[in-house]
Every structure is written in C-alpha cells, then in structure tokens.
Design a protein around this motif. Structure first.
Motif, short mmCIF file in Angstrom:
data_model
loop_
_atom_site.label_atom_id
_atom_site.label_comp_id
_atom_site.label_asym_id
_atom_site.label_seq_id
_atom_site.Cartn_x
_atom_site.Cartn_y
_atom_site.Cartn_z
N VAL A 46 42.78 30.89 48.80
CA VAL A 46 42.52 29.45 48.71
C VAL A 46 41.51 28.98 49.74
CG1 VAL A 46 44.74 28.90 47.65
CG2 VAL A 46 44.55 28.97 50.15
N SER A 47 41.15 29.84 50.68
CA SER A 47 40.13 29.41 51.66
C SER A 47 39.30 30.61 52.09
CB SER A 47 40.80 28.79 52.88
OG SER A 47 41.51 29.78 53.59
N ALA A 48 38.09 30.32 52.52
CA ALA A 48 37.19 31.35 53.02
C ALA A 48 36.46 30.78 54.21
CB ALA A 48 36.20 31.75 51.93
N GLU A 49 36.38 31.54 55.29
CA GLU A 49 35.57 31.07 56.41
C GLU A 49 34.87 32.24 57.09
OE1 GLU A 49 37.62 29.71 60.07
OE2 GLU A 49 39.47 30.29 59.03
N GLN A 50 33.81 31.92 57.78
CA GLN A 50 33.01 32.95 58.42
C GLN A 50 32.99 32.73 59.93
OE1 GLN A 50 28.89 33.10 57.18
NE2 GLN A 50 28.40 34.76 58.60
N LYS A 51 33.19 33.80 60.69
CA LYS A 51 32.96 33.75 62.14
C LYS A 51 32.06 34.92 62.47
CE LYS A 51 37.34 31.69 63.51
NZ LYS A 51 38.72 32.09 63.75
N PHE A 55 34.74 37.66 58.14
CA PHE A 55 35.02 36.68 57.09
C PHE A 55 36.52 36.66 56.86
CE2 PHE A 55 30.77 38.23 56.73
CZ PHE A 55 30.01 37.11 56.44
N TYR A 56 37.08 35.45 56.75
CA TYR A 56 38.53 35.33 56.59
C TYR A 56 38.87 34.65 55.29
CZ TYR A 56 38.65 36.71 61.45
OH TYR A 56 38.48 37.42 62.61
N PHE A 57 39.79 35.27 54.57
CA PHE A 57 40.24 34.72 53.30
C PHE A 57 41.76 34.59 53.39
CE2 PHE A 57 36.47 37.23 52.72
CZ PHE A 57 35.64 36.37 52.02
N SER A 58 42.28 33.45 52.91
CA SER A 58 43.71 33.25 53.04
C SER A 58 44.29 32.80 51.71
CB SER A 58 43.97 32.21 54.12
OG SER A 58 45.33 31.83 54.08
N ASP A 59 45.52 33.25 51.43
CA ASP A 59 46.20 32.74 50.24
C ASP A 59 47.17 31.62 50.63
OD1 ASP A 59 48.37 34.00 51.38
OD2 ASP A 59 48.65 35.46 49.77
N GLY A 60 46.99 31.10 51.84
CA GLY A 60 47.86 30.03 52.32
C GLY A 60 48.82 30.53 53.37
N ASP A 61 49.12 31.82 53.32
CA ASP A 61 50.00 32.43 54.32
C ASP A 61 49.34 33.70 54.85
OD1 ASP A 61 52.11 33.20 55.87
OD2 ASP A 61 53.37 33.85 54.21
N ALA A 62 49.22 34.69 53.99
CA ALA A 62 48.59 35.94 54.41
C ALA A 62 47.08 35.74 54.56
CB ALA A 62 48.87 37.01 53.38
N LYS A 63 46.52 36.54 55.46
CA LYS A 63 45.08 36.45 55.69
C LYS A 63 44.45 37.83 55.53
CE LYS A 63 43.29 33.00 58.87
NZ LYS A 63 43.10 32.64 60.27
N VAL A 64 43.22 37.85 55.03
CA VAL A 64 42.46 39.09 54.97
C VAL A 64 41.18 38.88 55.76
CG1 VAL A 64 41.14 40.62 53.45
CG2 VAL A 64 43.42 39.86 52.78
N GLU A 65 40.89 39.84 56.60
CA GLU A 65 39.66 39.78 57.39
C GLU A 65 38.70 40.84 56.85
OE1 GLU A 65 39.26 40.03 62.09
OE2 GLU A 65 39.25 42.00 61.12
N VAL A 66 37.47 40.45 56.61
CA VAL A 66 36.45 41.37 56.15
C VAL A 66 35.36 41.40 57.21
CG1 VAL A 66 34.70 41.81 54.38
CG2 VAL A 66 36.95 40.94 53.71
N THR A 67 35.18 42.56 57.85
CA THR A 67 34.20 42.67 58.93
C THR A 67 33.01 43.49 58.47
OG1 THR A 67 36.01 42.64 60.51
CG2 THR A 67 33.88 43.36 61.35
N VAL A 68 31.84 42.93 58.60
CA VAL A 68 30.64 43.69 58.27
C VAL A 68 30.26 44.48 59.51
CG1 VAL A 68 28.23 43.52 57.60
CG2 VAL A 68 29.90 41.94 56.63
N VAL A 69 30.28 45.80 59.40
CA VAL A 69 30.02 46.64 60.58
C VAL A 69 28.56 47.11 60.58
CG1 VAL A 69 30.75 48.67 61.88
CG2 VAL A 69 32.43 47.39 60.52
#
Ligand code: MIG
Length: 819
Positions: A46-51, A55-69
């Motif tokens: 339900v959300s996506a943000e970049q730091k 990159f962080y994606f959340s379903d409202g509770d759980a979060k997934v982090e995607v790191t470009v290496v």
C-alpha cells in the motif's frame, strides 16, 4: 485475526509439514500433535518510499526493503512487523553501494526498482517480487508471496521464500553437498555437521553456503540467502514448479545476483563475500598428512623418505597427538621433546609444519588457556548462565565464543608461541562445532555475535568460520608481512576470506573419488576455490590404483593433501610400491611444474573473483547436456582436466567444449564441441590445453624455494585465432601485492598463414630475478624459417624431435614473430 495477511490459496508445499519433529513446527498438521501456527503472507503493497538506494514497500504491517547494491545486484529483506534487524553480516563484511543510475517507477500494476541492467518488480495485486533484465526477460519470480510464522519458543520467525521453478531450470552451487553437481530435484539443508565417512546424498555436511546459481533458458542468476540459521533449499523436489528456501529464524534476506553468464554470477557473489587472500606459494605444493605422525622419529622418517625418493612435498601435518592430552597450544614432550629443533630441521629440508587446533578447551585449572578463558569469561554459556560443556578429544571441555571480537583477538594471540617455534600453518578441525554424543551445542547457548547477540541457532553455522578468522587474523598479526596458511573444516559463506578448506572425512572408495571431484567444483563456484579432498580417502583402505587416480585428481585441486585415519595402513605416495610410486611422483612433479600457472589462476581468483576450478557448464551454459556434466572441469581458464574415476580404466570418454584443444601428453590438436575416446592408462589422465594458451612452467623442485628459478619455460600452444593468457608473478610469500608490488603479464598469441605472432605486455612493480624464458612452441603448422624478436632476427632456435620449436628469450621481449 491478522487482517493484513491473506492465506495464500496455493499455500506452502504440503511436504514442508512433514519435516523432522524438532525442525519446523509445522502447521496445518494436527497429526504431528503440534498446535497449529498460522502462516502469514505478504498482502498488497500500500505504500512505497525511497531512501537513497533503499526502497521500502509496506502492506500496512509487514515491510519489504529493496536495496540496490550494484547494477546487477539487488538485496531484498522482509520485516514481518515493519522492524528490520540491524544491518550485520559475517558473509558480507561491507555492503558498498556501487551504482549511480537507479530509481523507482510506479505503473498501474506494479512498482519497478530499476538499475541500468536489471529491474525488481513488486506486483501490486499480491506483493510478488520478480526480477528481469533490460530485455524484459523475467529471470526469477515469486510463486507465492514471502511468508513467515512466529516462533513462540525463541521469538522471531520462521521465514520462507518460494519462487517459480521452470521445467528445464538447473541449479548449481551450495558449496558442500555430497550429491550430483546439478541440484535440480534436490532438497538440501544447511546446518554444519561433523559427518564422519559421509555417504552419497548425506546432508547436511560440514559447511553452509546458502548460495545457488540458476540456469534457465541459457540465462543464469544467483540467489544468496544470507541467513545463518538452520536453513533448507528445495530445488523442485517437492513440487517441480517451485524453488523454495526457508530458515528457522533471522531475517528473510537474499541477494538477487544477475548473470547472464554463470561466471558473472560467481564473480558478483565474490564481490559480496570476498575472495581468498594470496596463499604463500608453498601452500600450493603437495602436503602430507595423517592422524597422526608421531613421535618425532616418525615425522622425520616420513619427511626423509620424501627427499630420498625424490617426491616433492612442502607441507607436513601434526594431527591431535602432538598435544599434551589434546590441550590446544601444548606439546606432548614425550613424543616431541624439542619441537623448535624439529621444526627448524624440517624447514631446512624444505618442509613447512602445519599443526591442528580444535575449539574444545579442556576444563583444567592447571592449564593456562583454560584459566585465561575462564577468568575473562571467554567461553560460551547456556541461556541460564551456566558454561556450555561438552566432551571432545581432551575430555570435558568448554568452548571459546569466537563470535566475540575480544575472544577472537585473545585466540589469535595464542598462536604467538607456535609461530615462534616455527609453525607455518594452522589446521582448524571440529569447528562445526562438533561435540561427542550430542553432536553440537544445544540451541540455547548464547553468543556475543559481534554485538548483535544470538543463540546458538543463529551462531552455529558461523562458529567455525569465526574460529578460523580468529586464527587467520592472529597469525597475520604475528607473522607480520608473511602470508599465513590456514585450513578449516567448517565454514559459512565468506569463509574464503580467512582459509582454505578440505571436504572432511571421506572414504577410500571410487564413489568418494567421484564425489570429491564434484564437491571441489561445487565449492569452487560457491566462493571456496582453495579446497581439496583427503587424497586416498580418510577412512578405509585404497588400493594402489585408487590412490594413484586420486593423486592425479589432486594434482588439479587447488589444495593438494593426502590424509588418512589412524587405523589405516601407511599412506604415503610410495606405500603401494611400483608402478604406483613412479606415477605418483610424475604427477606430483607435474603439480610443481604447473605452480606458476596455478599461482596465476589464484591471482585471478583473488583479484577478480574467478573460481579456480570451473565445471564444463560454466564454459557452455547454453548447451543443456552440459548442465549434467560433472566429471570434467577446467583448472583455471586453459587446462581441461578429465580425471579417471573408475577401476581398470584404459581409456575414457571426454567431452571437449567448442574450440581447439591440444592433448597435453601427445600435443595432438583436436577440434572440440564433441565427445571422444581418449587413452587413459594408469600412467596418464586425459588433460587438454586450449589452443592459443601460454602455460608457464617451473623446473621440478622438491619444495617451493629449493632452487633459484633461472628460467621459466613458456609453453605456447599455436592457434589460428587470437588468444590471451595472463601470468602473475610476485615474491610469493609477503603481502607486498597489497601495495601493488607484483607483475601481471599478458600474452597475445595469433597465428595466420604461416606466421605466428606472440606479444607480451606487462604491468606492475615487481621484477622477477630470472632473466630468460625458455620458449616451447607447440603445434606450429609450418616449418619455421625466420624468427624475429623485437626487430632482431634470432638464429639460435631448435626444432625438437616432438616438433616443438624451442628458443631462449629475454623475459621482457614484446614481440616474437615466427614464419
Ligand atoms: O574426531 O584430528 O576430519 O581430518 O584427522 C576426529 C583427528 C577428529 C577429524 C578430521 C580428521 C582428523 C581427525 N578429526
């Protein structure tokens, strides 16, 4: 109760529920009598943000982090309730961002994190994660969203990832598995285990390397599941359409490593986990080991016989009986009254002494190592603060917590005395860790884990690696600028930064010769190039033929050591009489002749992340039949080795990859891309050299450094296309190479219409002491009449009876033209 989590209709494959009792407390399996635990799946992002590059994606509770290496490596992490653990990994010491172009696109149906080369897709409908290349070819995709279960006993989660498995997909890697090279259809477990006399398909074994390479439609990618807990991988075993990996704790954290070539994947895996440092040159020689050579007179007898029989050897090992009651860092003075004198005299005869050190420290208040460890509270403790105790060779023992940096430093310093005595290398055994009776430590043992804290569930698989790290770092400090040699039995991904490995307690059987060949190839493409098997088989009795065939294979293992258990007959290269002794000598001599070639391949590994031993499939991954070839490999880039793996063999079927090859023994030129029968009587083993190669060769020495090298032989294999070869040279025993003091030479060989051109260029700050090359030009298709070196005609050349052209050349020539 968990509104945010849907039960995926496909669910996790049913058989996961049938694991052994103490493993996964599976679920939906009331028959097991375990209270059902609800498995939770990611639902819709339900959300996506970049730091920055995360990159962080959340379903409202759980979060997934995607790191470009990098352009080709992306890391994925899952936090079930949105809280990630601290960034920490023993495998990946420093996660450096090496990418400039990347970003996030939002489309109607998916988010895409992209680099110049790859895309990571997050599907909005169900949080499926997939990867594609810049041709939109999907290389890897979830078959089920990432999922987990709460672990009520220890806290944390069991974590799972399930990907689609394609019908012709093949799998390689995983380091230490006693099974076929292609892992398709296998389920494997990572939990370091002392596996004495392991059998074909026995699993788990001594090391855990949670890294695999997939090959689908000719395109390779890698998955490195950097999780140290007990973990399993299923490569389409349970359900041929799914590849799954899961662990009993820790984070679901994996790196997607792009290809498209297997070599790209392996090199990028090395970029994450590191490579072996350059070994001292002597460590690439032949080593002789046994449980145990004692007393001193026996050691002297064995070493003396090597010199008398003129069989080269560099390393002699002392197994546990050199110690006083198996207490580490002590000597049994009855067997070894004056170790310093013995080691010095051995070294005068060209032998380096390597000693074994185990992790178990005898509980004994009169033993200084125990006393120091006890006073400083360096030993592992149970959850309720009692010390962890177990029986191993010394009797009742406690065990240093090598995951504590202070303990590693203390341990490293303990080697000071051994180094002063002249010991040149250290062998770490039993560091799975192995404990008699119980197998290993109980789960509740606590570890400092470099400040990250954890139970033995988390530290078990890294314990051995941290032990040998303490050993290596200690030796490196004590030996100043000299390269230490270490060898370990247990390890985790990245162990190669600290040590070589051997494959553990194998058996004197033809089946184990086959297995050893596969295991070394597998280890090599899983980061651990510097590996070898116990030549001859640790337990049981080989006959002369098996031993000789094993010496032949071992000649082309980056680590070459014969070893045997104490209850077997004597097992030295001369133990079987003739013709075996002579053939063993011939191959060990070949090992020494090819040392500068192996050393160069080692540099290519260290500096550029190439594996030293490469299965055929790495050369021709597009050819599906190659996905199942496992008994041939190349040694470095240029030499194809086809070991003989069965009794009574007089010839052997060989597959030559496309291109032109020279039979190493006869110089016959053969066109590749096909199978052929090749003579393989006991005194040879099929070996082929790629046309266009320049293979450097040393004179036979009884040990490294026996002679000043006066000239290096350069074997040039004619080719009618352009081919490159690299040769590396340096002092061979210091870390000067870290200050760029070395020489990288490049040879370009090009033959065309009765003309052969060989060009040499070099880079680096090292000057070898020898002046000349002895050029040995093989396979020239015409009779040479004129040889021009850097614009001067050379009259002094010889056409030898085997039709090779031989001449002496200054080592710094730039161009040689023969017509
Ligand atoms: O419990 O040190 O794998 O190489 O010779 C056996 C004795 C302990 C196992 C090793 C083997 C070594 C042996 N060790």
């Amino acid at each position: 109760m968990e509104e945010n989590n849907i039960q995926n209709p496909e669910g996790i494959p049913a058989k996961l529920a049938e694991l052994e009792e103490d493993e996964f407390h599976h679920v939906n399996n009331p028959a097991a009598g375990i209270k059902p635990i609800v498995k939770k799946y990611l639902s819709r992002p339900v959300s996506a943000e970049q730091k920055n590059n995360k990159f962080y994606f959340s379903d409202g509770d759980a979060k997934v982090e995607v790191t470009v290496v990098t352009d080709e490596i992306i890391r994925v992490r899952l936090a079930p309730h949105g809280v990630f653990l601290d960034e920490f990994s023993y495998a990946v010491p420093k996660l450096e961002k090496k990418v400039s172009v990347f970003g996030l696109n939002e489309l109607e149906e998916e988010y895409i994190v992209y680099t110049n080369i790859i895309n990571c897709h997050i599907r909005k409908a169900d949080f499926f994660v997939s990867f594609s290349d810049n041709q939109n070819f999907i290389t890897s995709s979830d078959a089920v969203p990432m999922h987990w279960e709460e672990n009520v006993k220890f806290g944390g989660y069991y974590v799972y990832c399930t990907k689609t498995c394609h019908s012709d997909e093949s799998f390689f890697g995983m380091g230490d598995k006693a099974t076929e090279l292609n892992l398709r259809g296998k389920r494997l477990k990572n939990w370091n285990t002392d596996a004495y006399s392991f059998a074909w398909n026995q699993d788990p074994l001594y090391r855990s390397i949670p890294f695999y390479i997939s090959l689908n439609e000719g395109v390779a990618h890698g998955i490195f599941f950097d999780n140290t807990f007990k973990a399993e991988f299923d490569f389409g075993a349970e359900d041929p359409t799914k590849t799954s990996f899961w662990a009993e704790g820790g984070e679901l954290q994996y790196y997607y490593i792009h290809g498209p070539h297997m070599m790209d994947v392996v090199k990028r895996y090395h970029l994450l986990t590191g490579t072996h440092p350059m070994p001292p040159m002597w460590a690439l020689g032949y080593h002789q080991c046994r449980w145990s050579y004692y007393p001193e007179s026996k050691v002297r007898m064995v070493t003396k016989t090597f010199r008398e029989k003129k069989i080269p050897c560099d390393g002699i090992y002392l197994d546990i009986d050199y110690m006083d009651g198996y207490r580490c860092f002590t000597w049994n003075r009855k067997y070894f009254p004056d170790p310093k004198k013995m080691i010095k005299e051995l070294s005068e005869q060209g032998f380096k002494t390597v000693v074994i050190i185990d992790p178990g420290i005898r509980v004994d208040d009169n033993y200084s190592v125990f006393k120091e460890g006890k006073e400083n509270r360096y030993f592992c403790r149970r959850c309720d603060d009692y010390f962890m105790e177990g029986h191993v060779w010394p009797g009742r023992c406690q065990f240093p917590d090598f995951t504590n940096p202070e303990v590693r430093e203390w341990w490293g310093n303990l080697f000071d005395e051994l180094v002063q005595l002249g010991v040149a290398g250290v062998w770490n055994d039993m560091n799975e860790p192995a404990v008699f009776g119980t197998g290993t430590f109980p789960d509740d043992v606590r570890h400092q884990y470099d400040g990250q804290r954890g139970s033995h569930r988390k530290a078990h698989n890294v314990y051995g690696m941290q032990m040998v790290r303490a050993t290596y770092e200690g030796l490196r400090k004590i030996m100043k600028n000299k390269r230490p040699f270490t060898i370990t039995r247990a390890g985790y991904a990245g162990v190669q930064r600290f040590s070589s490995v051997w494959t553990g307690d194998n058996v004197a059987s033809w089946e184990h010769l086959i297995l050893g060949n596969i295991m070394c190839q597998r280890l090599s493409i899983s980061g651990v190039s510097f590996c070898g098997t116990d030549i001859g088989g640790f337990s049981g009795e080989p006959d002369g033929e098996l031993f000789t065939r094993w010496i032949q294979l071992g000649t082309f293992s980056p680590f070459m050591r014969a070893h045997s258990a104490g209850d077997t007959k004597e097992r030295e290269p001369w133990s079987f009489g003739e013709p075996y002794t002579s053939i063993n000598r011939k191959f060990i001599e070949l090992r020494y002749r090819l040392l500068p070639y192996l050393y160069s391949a080692f540099w290519e590994h260290h500096r550029y992340g190439f594996p030293i031993v490469r299965p055929v499939v790495m050369h021709e991954q597009f050819e599906p039949t190659n996905h199942f070839r496992q008994d041939e490999f190349t040694y470095g880039d240029k030499i194809l080795v086809c070991p003989v793996l069965a009794a009574g063999q007089k010839n052997r079927k060989v597959y030559l990859p496309k291109g032109k090859w020279y039979n190493f023994w006869t110089h016959e030129l053969v066109e590749g891309g096909k199978e052929l029968m090749v003579a393989a009587p006991l005194e040879t083993m099929p070996i082929f050299v790629k046309a266009g190669s320049v293979i450097p060769e040393y004179p036979v020495m009884q040990y490294v450094g026996e002679k000043e090298i006066e000239e290096v032989k350069m074997n040039v294999y004619y080719s009618d296309f352009e081919a490159n070869s690299f040769i590396f040279e340096d002092y061979g025993e210091t870390f000067a190479y870290e200050q760029d003091i070395y020489l990288e030479k490049k040879f370009v060989v090009r033959g065309k219409e009765n003309k052969l051109t060989i060009q040499q260029s070099m880079e680096g700050l090292y000057t070898p002491r020898y002046e000349n090359y002895h050029m040995n030009i093989i396979g020239l298709p015409f009779k040479p009449t004129r040889i021009i070196v850097d614009d001067h005609e050379v009259k002094d050349f010889m056409i030898a009876s085997d039709k090779t052209v031989q001449l002496k050349l200054r080592k710094n020539f730039t161009q040689l033209v023969i017509n």
